[in-house]
Design a protein around this motif. Structure first.
Motif, PDB file in Angstrom:
ATOM      1  N   ASP A 153     101.608  69.020   0.062  1.00 20.50           N
ATOM      2  CA  ASP A 153     100.802  70.199   0.361  1.00 20.50           C
ATOM      3  C   ASP A 153      99.829  69.839   1.476  1.00 20.50           C
ATOM      4  OD1 ASP A 153      99.838  72.726   0.244  1.00 20.50           O
ATOM      5  OD2 ASP A 153      98.804  72.524  -1.688  1.00 20.50           O
ATOM      6  N   VAL A 154      99.438  70.822   2.245  1.00 19.29           N
ATOM      7  CA  VAL A 154      98.496  70.611   3.349  1.00 19.29           C
ATOM      8  C   VAL A 154      97.306  71.545   3.131  1.00 19.29           C
ATOM      9  CG1 VAL A 154      98.135  70.757   5.833  1.00 19.29           C
ATOM     10  CG2 VAL A 154     100.355  70.014   4.947  1.00 19.29           C
ATOM     11  N   THR A 155      96.096  71.004   3.248  1.00 21.24           N
ATOM     12  CA  THR A 155      94.915  71.842   3.055  1.00 21.24           C
ATOM     13  C   THR A 155      93.723  71.260   3.802  1.00 21.24           C
ATOM     14  OG1 THR A 155      93.423  72.838   1.419  1.00 21.24           O
ATOM     15  CG2 THR A 155      94.216  70.614   0.956  1.00 21.24           C
ATOM     16  N   ASP A 156      92.776  72.124   4.161  1.00 26.22           N
ATOM     17  CA  ASP A 156      91.504  71.653   4.711  1.00 26.22           C
ATOM     18  C   ASP A 156      90.367  71.970   3.728  1.00 26.22           C
ATOM     19  OD1 ASP A 156      91.342  74.382   4.936  1.00 26.22           O
ATOM     20  OD2 ASP A 156      90.975  74.436   7.094  1.00 26.22           O
ATOM     21  N   ASN A 157      90.751  72.221   2.480  1.00 24.94           N
ATOM     22  CA  ASN A 157      89.791  72.532   1.428  1.00 24.94           C
ATOM     23  C   ASN A 157      89.398  71.235   0.720  1.00 24.94           C
ATOM     24  OD1 ASN A 157      88.305  73.460  -0.708  1.00 24.94           O
ATOM     25  ND2 ASN A 157      89.898  74.766  -1.569  1.00 24.94           N
ATOM     26  N   PHE A 158      88.216  70.703   1.063  1.00 29.55           N
ATOM     27  CA  PHE A 158      87.806  69.402   0.529  1.00 29.55           C
ATOM     28  C   PHE A 158      87.501  69.443  -0.960  1.00 29.55           C
ATOM     29  CE2 PHE A 158      87.334  68.462   4.993  1.00 29.55           C
ATOM     30  CZ  PHE A 158      87.637  67.110   5.068  1.00 29.55           C
ATOM     31  N   SER A 159      87.302  70.634  -1.524  1.00 32.64           N
ATOM     32  CA  SER A 159      87.053  70.703  -2.966  1.00 32.64           C
ATOM     33  C   SER A 159      88.288  70.289  -3.765  1.00 32.64           C
ATOM     34  CB  SER A 159      86.626  72.123  -3.364  1.00 32.64           C
ATOM     35  OG  SER A 159      87.680  73.050  -3.160  1.00 32.64           O
ATOM     36  N   ARG A 160      89.445  70.264  -3.106  1.00 34.92           N
ATOM     37  CA  ARG A 160      90.680  69.862  -3.775  1.00 34.92           C
ATOM     38  C   ARG A 160      90.840  68.340  -3.847  1.00 34.92           C
ATOM     39  NH1 ARG A 160      95.933  72.886  -1.918  1.00 34.92           N
ATOM     40  NH2 ARG A 160      96.669  71.695  -3.731  1.00 34.92           N
ATOM     41  N   GLU A 173      80.115  47.641   3.136  1.00 39.02           N
ATOM     42  CA  GLU A 173      78.713  47.873   3.504  1.00 39.02           C
ATOM     43  C   GLU A 173      78.408  49.351   3.749  1.00 39.02           C
ATOM     44  OE1 GLU A 173      78.122  45.525   6.981  1.00 39.02           O
ATOM     45  OE2 GLU A 173      78.713  43.655   6.012  1.00 39.02           O
ATOM     46  N   PHE A 174      79.412  50.132   4.089  1.00 33.95           N
ATOM     47  CA  PHE A 174      79.190  51.517   4.503  1.00 33.95           C
ATOM     48  C   PHE A 174      79.793  52.511   3.510  1.00 33.95           C
ATOM     49  CE2 PHE A 174      79.922  55.320   7.100  1.00 33.95           C
ATOM     50  CZ  PHE A 174      78.701  55.452   7.739  1.00 33.95           C
ATOM     51  N   VAL A 175      81.098  52.345   3.222  1.00 33.09           N
ATOM     52  CA  VAL A 175      81.790  53.305   2.348  1.00 33.09           C
ATOM     53  C   VAL A 175      81.415  53.100   0.880  1.00 33.09           C
ATOM     54  CG1 VAL A 175      84.048  54.133   1.563  1.00 33.09           C
ATOM     55  CG2 VAL A 175      83.718  53.512   3.967  1.00 33.09           C
ATOM     56  N   LEU A 176      81.422  51.851   0.419  1.00 33.07           N
ATOM     57  CA  LEU A 176      81.178  51.560  -0.993  1.00 33.07           C
ATOM     58  C   LEU A 176      79.830  52.088  -1.506  1.00 33.07           C
ATOM     59  CD1 LEU A 176      81.925  50.234  -3.679  1.00 33.07           C
ATOM     60  CD2 LEU A 176      81.100  48.045  -2.755  1.00 33.07           C
ATOM     61  N   PRO A 177      78.698  51.835  -0.819  1.00 36.14           N
ATOM     62  CA  PRO A 177      77.420  52.340  -1.341  1.00 36.14           C
ATOM     63  C   PRO A 177      77.392  53.866  -1.488  1.00 36.14           C
ATOM     64  CG  PRO A 177      77.039  50.690   0.355  1.00 36.14           C
ATOM     65  CD  PRO A 177      78.503  51.002   0.380  1.00 36.14           C
ATOM     66  N   LEU A 178      78.029  54.570  -0.561  1.00 33.77           N
ATOM     67  CA  LEU A 178      78.059  56.031  -0.655  1.00 33.77           C
ATOM     68  C   LEU A 178      78.809  56.482  -1.895  1.00 33.77           C
ATOM     69  CD1 LEU A 178      78.743  57.036   3.083  1.00 33.77           C
ATOM     70  CD2 LEU A 178      76.663  57.479   1.767  1.00 33.77           C
ATOM     71  N   GLU A 219      81.853  58.619   7.933  1.00 33.62           N
ATOM     72  CA  GLU A 219      80.701  59.018   7.118  1.00 33.62           C
ATOM     73  C   GLU A 219      80.887  60.415   6.528  1.00 33.62           C
ATOM     74  OE1 GLU A 219      75.819  59.219   7.417  1.00 33.62           O
ATOM     75  OE2 GLU A 219      77.022  59.198   9.253  1.00 33.62           O
ATOM     76  N   LYS A 220      81.285  61.375   7.368  1.00 35.28           N
ATOM     77  CA  LYS A 220      81.452  62.749   6.892  1.00 35.28           C
ATOM     78  C   LYS A 220      82.572  62.840   5.849  1.00 35.28           C
ATOM     79  CE  LYS A 220      79.769  64.854  11.182  1.00 35.28           C
ATOM     80  NZ  LYS A 220      80.161  65.550  12.440  1.00 35.28           N
ATOM     81  N   THR A 221      83.663  62.104   6.094  1.00 33.39           N
ATOM     82  CA  THR A 221      84.788  62.119   5.150  1.00 33.39           C
ATOM     83  C   THR A 221      84.397  61.496   3.826  1.00 33.39           C
ATOM     84  OG1 THR A 221      86.337  61.967   7.009  1.00 33.39           O
ATOM     85  CG2 THR A 221      87.194  61.458   4.829  1.00 33.39           C
ATOM     86  N   THR A 222      83.663  60.377   3.896  1.00 35.51           N
ATOM     87  CA  THR A 222      83.238  59.711   2.664  1.00 35.51           C
ATOM     88  C   THR A 222      82.291  60.594   1.855  1.00 35.51           C
ATOM     89  OG1 THR A 222      83.468  57.561   3.770  1.00 35.51           O
ATOM     90  CG2 THR A 222      82.228  57.598   1.709  1.00 35.51           C
ATOM     91  N   HIS A 223      81.406  61.320   2.531  1.00 34.53           N
ATOM     92  CA  HIS A 223      80.504  62.249   1.833  1.00 34.53           C
ATOM     93  C   HIS A 223      81.304  63.346   1.133  1.00 34.53           C
ATOM     94  CE1 HIS A 223      76.371  61.038   2.509  1.00 34.53           C
ATOM     95  NE2 HIS A 223      76.650  60.731   3.764  1.00 34.53           N
ATOM     96  N   SER A 224      82.365  63.825   1.799  1.00 32.67           N
ATOM     97  CA  SER A 224      83.207  64.859   1.182  1.00 32.67           C
ATOM     98  C   SER A 224      83.918  64.321  -0.056  1.00 32.67           C
ATOM     99  CB  SER A 224      84.236  65.379   2.195  1.00 32.67           C
ATOM    100  OG  SER A 224      83.594  66.018   3.280  1.00 32.67           O
ATOM    101  N   ILE A 225      84.389  63.062   0.031  1.00 32.22           N
ATOM    102  CA  ILE A 225      85.047  62.432  -1.122  1.00 32.22           C
ATOM    103  C   ILE A 225      84.039  62.215  -2.245  1.00 32.22           C
ATOM    104  CG2 ILE A 225      86.222  60.339  -1.929  1.00 32.22           C
ATOM    105  CD1 ILE A 225      87.377  60.092   0.937  1.00 32.22           C
ATOM    106  N   LEU A 268      93.647  58.555   1.188  1.00 30.76           N
ATOM    107  CA  LEU A 268      93.660  57.658   2.351  1.00 30.76           C
ATOM    108  C   LEU A 268      92.788  58.261   3.443  1.00 30.76           C
ATOM    109  CD1 LEU A 268      97.491  56.844   2.538  1.00 30.76           C
ATOM    110  CD2 LEU A 268      95.740  55.895   1.015  1.00 30.76           C
ATOM    111  N   ILE A 269      91.870  57.473   3.962  1.00 28.58           N
ATOM    112  CA  ILE A 269      90.985  57.927   5.037  1.00 28.58           C
ATOM    113  C   ILE A 269      91.552  57.438   6.369  1.00 28.58           C
ATOM    114  CG2 ILE A 269      88.645  57.882   5.979  1.00 28.58           C
ATOM    115  CD1 ILE A 269      87.634  57.205   3.174  1.00 28.58           C
ATOM    116  N   CYS A 270      92.059  58.364   7.169  1.00 30.28           N
ATOM    117  CA  CYS A 270      92.638  58.036   8.481  1.00 30.28           C
ATOM    118  C   CYS A 270      91.971  58.929   9.523  1.00 30.28           C
ATOM    119  CB  CYS A 270      94.141  58.257   8.494  1.00 30.28           C
ATOM    120  SG  CYS A 270      95.027  57.469   7.152  1.00 30.28           S
TER     121      CYS A 270
END
Length: 365
Positions: free
Chosen positions: A4-11, A67-72, A38-44, A19-21
């Motif tokens: 499936d393809v979506t731009d709905n981050f609530s899913r 150092e960056f993704v894990l603390p968030l 940063e923006k993607t990690t905040h959405s996750i 996977l963050i690419c």
């Protein structure tokens, strides 16, 4: 099906693995720009649930995952290795290369904890024949940078030798071909109009930036970057000299750029050296056209905006050009036909090899 393809981050709560690419560009000051990570990690983070596996694939400096993704992600109160799993596995692809499928390319993986490593390995083992485990995300992050820096440094070497060989009256392509007959201790790299793509011109500077944290200067990397950035200027100087020998000025000249993709047989022009060459020529007063069978029109780029569409290759078009510059050597272009009808061909890719009949109107650059 399961696709499936979506731009709905609530899913993001639905999948078991994320996977963050995303792009990892540089700022104008040549520093890492992690805004997309940063923006993607905040959405996750907003949708993170127990049991999920998060894998960063974007090329970045050693330490980004931990150092960056894990603390968030841990700011949610969930614990890595217990409630969720986090790892790094760099992208490995060669656009336009039909010899390797995704399944055939070994995948380097690492996890923040042993259980994270197990989860990352289990995921990629479903799709890739060989999974290579390394000790930490930092080691995996540096692995990807080493792969790209290796290419950057060697391309810079042959580009510098190309400029020297030109002054010495030696054909660098002949030299590389001869050196390539050595069956050990040598791998051929080839010069060109500069370095392009969204990885190799950018990624080495991520390590240079991080190295300063350790009071270390990556002189080799930075020198290679300087050389590769200078090559489009060299190409333009060769075009100017070639026109001058024919009693023509660059100002007012009409020049056709042959190929604007960053490499042959792909439809991606990001960071292409063609863009730098075109910009320099325009600033010197030339009128620029281009032909690229893979790129019908030029989009808006980070640094450049050319409102141009690909011109149809005809004998009439070639004859009215003051120069045709081969920047990208797409396979489907008939180069002997180009040389036959163009008054001047500036060749940055050695596509005119063997066309001695027209050597008076061919200039290597």
């Amino acid at each position: 099906g399961h696709f499936d393809v979506t731009d709905n981050f609530s899913r993001l709560r639905e999948p078991d693995c994320i996977l963050i690419c995303v792009p990892t560009p540089l700022t104008e000051k040549m520093e890492p720009d992690l805004q997309y990570i940063e923006k993607t990690t905040h959405s996750i983070k907003k949708n993170l649930r127990k049991g999920q596996l998060i894998v960063l694939e974007s090329t970045t400096y050693p330490g980004t995952t931990e150092e960056f993704v894990l603390p968030l992600l841990e700011s949610t109160g969930l614990k890595v290795g217990k409630d969720f799993f986090l790892g790094f596995s760099p992208e490995r692809e060669d656009p336009g290369n039909k010899n390797f499928t995704t399944a055939q390319i070994p995948k380097v993986v690492a996890g923040v904890t042993p259980s994270c490593k197990e989860a990352v390995t289990a995921l990629y083992s479903q799709a890739v024949h060989q999974v290579i485990q390394v000790s930490s995300p930092r080691a995996a992050e540096l692995t990807k940078l080493l792969e790209n820096i290796y290419r950057s440094v060697n391309i810079a070497l042959v580009n510098e030798l190309k400029m020297l060989a030109d002054r010495m009256g030696i054909d660098i392509w002949e030299v590389i071909e001869a050196a390539s007959t050595k069956p050990f201790g040598y791998s051929p790299f080839y010069p060109g109009p500069g370095m392009g793509g969204h990885c190799i011109p950018i990624d080495p500077f991520y390590l240079s930036w991080k190295a300063k944290e350790y009071d270390f200067t990556t002189r080799f990397i930075e020198l290679a970057g300087e050389i590769n950035v200078s090559v489009p200027y060299y190409v333009v100087s060769k075009i100017i000299d070639a026109l001058n020998e024919r009693r023509k000025s660059i100002k007012g000249a009409t020049i056709l750029i042959l190929g604007v993709a960053y490499k042959k047989d792909v439809d991606d022009a990001r960071e292409s050296p063609a863009l730098a060459v075109m910009d320099l020529l325009q600033k010197k007063g030339a009128t620029i056209l281009y032909h690229d069978p893979y790129i019908p029109s030029l989009p808006l780029f980070r640094k450049y905006h050319f409102k141009l569409k690909s011109s149809l290759l005809t004998e009439k078009l070639l004859r009215r050009m003051d120069a045709v510059v081969v920047v990208t050597d797409h396979s489907q272009i008939d180069y002997p036909w180009i040389v036959r009808h163009a008054p001047l061909v500036v060749d940055t890719r050695n596509v005119t090899k063997g066309l001695d009949r027209w050597k008076k109107k061919i200039v290597k650059a």
